[in-house]
Structures are given as C-alpha cells and as structure tokens.
Scaffold this active site. Structure first.
Site, PDB file in Angstrom:
ATOM      1  N   SER A   1      45.294 -33.847  -1.362  1.00 46.92           N
ATOM      2  CA  SER A   1      46.221 -33.672  -0.244  1.00 46.92           C
ATOM      3  C   SER A   1      47.553 -33.225  -0.815  1.00 46.92           C
ATOM      4  O   SER A   1      47.873 -33.517  -1.975  1.00 46.92           O
ATOM      5  CB  SER A   1      46.402 -34.998   0.508  1.00 46.92           C
ATOM      6  OG  SER A   1      47.512 -34.937   1.384  1.00 46.92           O
TER       7      SER A   1
ATOM      8  N   TYR B   1      48.243 -43.709   0.754  1.00 45.73           N
ATOM      9  CA  TYR B   1      47.474 -42.458   0.773  1.00 45.73           C
ATOM     10  C   TYR B   1      47.977 -41.497  -0.297  1.00 45.73           C
ATOM     11  O   TYR B   1      47.189 -40.873  -1.009  1.00 45.73           O
ATOM     12  CB  TYR B   1      47.594 -41.832   2.166  1.00 45.73           C
ATOM     13  CG  TYR B   1      46.779 -40.573   2.373  1.00 45.73           C
ATOM     14  CD1 TYR B   1      45.405 -40.646   2.553  1.00 45.73           C
ATOM     15  CD2 TYR B   1      47.396 -39.329   2.407  1.00 45.73           C
ATOM     16  CE1 TYR B   1      44.655 -39.490   2.756  1.00 45.73           C
ATOM     17  CE2 TYR B   1      46.662 -38.171   2.621  1.00 45.73           C
ATOM     18  CZ  TYR B   1      45.287 -38.254   2.792  1.00 45.73           C
ATOM     19  OH  TYR B   1      44.553 -37.119   2.999  1.00 45.73           O
TER      20      TYR B   1
END
Length: 205
Positions: free
Chosen positions: A163, A176
């Site tokens: 990501s 995350y």
C-alpha cells in the site's frame, strides 16, 4: 497497432493461487488472470465469496475453483494446497491478496493533540497485532505453503499486495501502515532469497 494483455503476457494454462480472492481488488485480479487463460484457485475466508468470484470466471468461459481458506491457518492453507494440486497439478503464480485494516488499530484523530477517541494511547495492542498478522503473517504463511513447488520447478511468480501507506504512512492507520511497511521489506528480502531458484517476487501498491 494496439496491444492487448494477451499479446503482452502469455499466461495460458498457468495456475494462479489468489488469496483474498473474494475481495473487491483480488476478485478483479482473478477475473483478469482467467481472461488470459490462467487456471485460478480463488481462496477466501468465506466460501460464498470465493464461489461468487468463481461464478464470474466460469460464466465468462474461464476455469477456476473456490476454496474456503483462512490465510492465517497453516492447516487450512495446506489443505487448500492439496486441493489445488489435485485439480490443476501445479502452482505457477501466487498473489498474496488477503489483508485489510481494523478500527481497533486506527486513531480517530490525525494527530496526538486532537481530543478524539480512540487516541493513540487508547488503542489495544491486540488491534495492532490483528492487522499485522492479517497482512504480514498471512503473506508469510501462504508463501511458505504455495511457493515450495515454484522453488522445486525453478520457475514462478509471487506478487504481494502493499500500500502507499507502507511507503508514506497515512494518518490514523498506524497499524495498517506498519504492516504494509513490513510487506515492503519482506518482498525485497524474499526477492533476493528466491532469486537463485528463478522465482520472481514483487509487490504492488
């Protein structure tokens, strides 16, 4: 003259394992691979999600099987491996798509001075652990189970899902971002480790 995916990438009769294959992004990846003639093993924690992706593929003329599999379970991954080998005989591609975030690893505010709850000091370490395990440990386990055949045949491709938050941490999503940063590092390490066996390892964000 225009190019098509088929003219650029000849993947006919390859076998791909896609974890998280019932999700929004990875279901599309499964369909795209099937369009190129790849036999796709769609792995998802929920069987109905895997089946929905398989239905899309088979209705379009592709070949796929759906398997319920928790990426964090060594036993379920090994059972899935046996089913895939029995159905398709080999594994050429692994897409480690299982992952995600949790509110338990997410702050309400963008900085520590905002009087919002939960703040950083109120986050439960178990929330961070859940997100880290889901993204990183799941990738680690599935790679151990499904990449062994690639090493033995000295050919294969592993694609991890990172990501932009793993490269440039985004606000609020501390757990995350940390987990995807681990994926970035692991991908680089694994690429070097697997190179001698002609197995390519990349990540996309």
């Amino acid at each position: 003259m225009g190019y098509t995916l088929e003219s650029l990438f000849n993947l006919k009769d390859k076998v791909a394992v896609v974890t998280g294959g019932g999700g929004i992004l990875c279901s599309e990846m499964c369909c795209a691979l099937a369009d190129l003639g790849v036999n796709v093993a769609v792995l998802s924690r929920r069987q109905e999600k895997a089946d929905a992706t398989v239905k899309q593929i088979t209705e379009a003329g592709g070949t796929a099987i759906g398997i319920s599999c928790n990426a964090l379970s060594v036993e379920e991954n090994k059972a899935a491996y046996e089913k895939i080998k029995a159905e398709f005989g080999k594994i050429d591609i692994l897409v480690n798509g299982a992952g995600g975030n949790s509110k338990d690893a997410t702050t309400a505010g963008v900085n520590v001075l905002e009087d919002l709850h939960p703040n950083f000091f109120e986050l439960d370490p178990e929330g961070f652990k859940f997100v880290f395990d889901l993204n990183f440990i799941g990738t680690f386990i599935t790679t151990q189970v499904f990449a062994k055949d690639m090493v033995e045949s000295k050919a294969g491709n592993i694609i991890n899902i990172s990501s932009m938050s793993g490269i440039q941490p985004l606000t609020k999503v501390g757990g995350y971002s940390a987990a995807k940063a681990a994926i970035e590092n692991f991908t680089r390490w694994l690429a070097v480790h697997m190179a001698a066996a002609n197995v390519r390892v990349n990540a996309i964000a």
